[in-house]
Design a protein around this motif. Structure first.
Motif, PDB file in Angstrom:
ATOM      1  N   SER A   2       0.843  -1.186   0.000  1.00 48.92           N
ATOM      2  CA  SER A   2       0.000   0.000   0.000  1.00 48.92           C
ATOM      3  C   SER A   2       0.881   1.240   0.000  1.00 48.92           C
ATOM      4  O   SER A   2       2.103   1.148   0.118  1.00 48.92           O
ATOM      5  N   TYR A 106      -5.476   2.126  -4.916  1.00 49.57           N
ATOM      6  CA  TYR A 106      -4.813   3.274  -4.321  1.00 49.57           C
ATOM      7  C   TYR A 106      -5.653   4.545  -4.399  1.00 49.57           C
ATOM      8  O   TYR A 106      -5.503   5.436  -3.558  1.00 49.57           O
ATOM      9  N   ASP A 109      -7.762   4.349  -1.438  1.00 49.62           N
ATOM     10  CA  ASP A 109      -6.906   4.609  -0.277  1.00 49.62           C
ATOM     11  C   ASP A 109      -6.620   6.102  -0.142  1.00 49.62           C
ATOM     12  O   ASP A 109      -6.636   6.641   0.966  1.00 49.62           O
TER      13      ASP A 109
END
Length: 174
Positions: A2, A106, A109
């Motif tokens: 991540s 992402y 995120d």
């Protein structure tokens, strides 16, 4: 893997060049971040400088995501409202994830980290952003909790004969 997110990172030459490279690469991949491909770093640089000046003046804040190799992989700029009747929400601009990281989650995120960061700013109750219609971005933002609250038809001229809607979205943080 991540991304590692940092709010208000130190503006070093590496960060500046990383954001410039990200913005150029996202633009050239067709990303809706203020430019139409092809674009060069020299064309993007003045816009980045405007963001950096606003950061130095305390009007804008940067959230940056670094990948496992330490490269700038994602950004979002927060712009605070100065109008006394609108200080309870902020703008989110230049939301980008590098094309090499597309499809890894992402973007979600980044938006989750942006919401968390905004919740940490005193008095902020919502995030407002706009996106270019015609690319499916509205659906992506909706899947992240944003609600479409307005649309200005044909407000963005990508090219002669190619006008797109300016879509206004809101995420309530309370």
């Amino acid at each position: 893997m991540s991304l590692t997110f940092t709010l208000d990172p130190a503006v070093t030459p590496e960060l500046r060049d990383g954001v410039l490279g990200l913005w150029t690469d996202v633009s050239n991949a067709g990303g809706s971040v203020g430019f139409v491909p092809p674009v060069t770093p020299e064309a993007v640089r003045p816009e980045l400088v405007k963001h950096l000046v606003a950061m130095a003046e305390g009007r804008t804040r940067l959230l940056v995501g670094h990948d496992a190799d330490g490269r700038v992989a994602a950004t979002a700029f927060f712009t605070l409202n100065t109008h006394r009747l609108m200080t309870h929400w902020l703008w989110l601009y230049t939301v980008m994830v590098h094309p090499r990281h597309q499809g890894k989650g992402y973007g979600r995120d980044l938006l989750a980290a942006a919401a968390d960061a905004a919740r940490g700013i005193e008095g902020i109750e919502a995030i407002r952003l706009t996106c270019r219609g015609g690319l499916g971005l509205e659906r992506f933002y909706a899947s992240c909790g944003y609600k479409e609250v307005g649309r200005v038809p044909d407000a963005i001229r990508v090219a002669p004969g190619d006008d797109r809607d300016d879509v206004i979205l809101l995420l309530t943080l309370r």
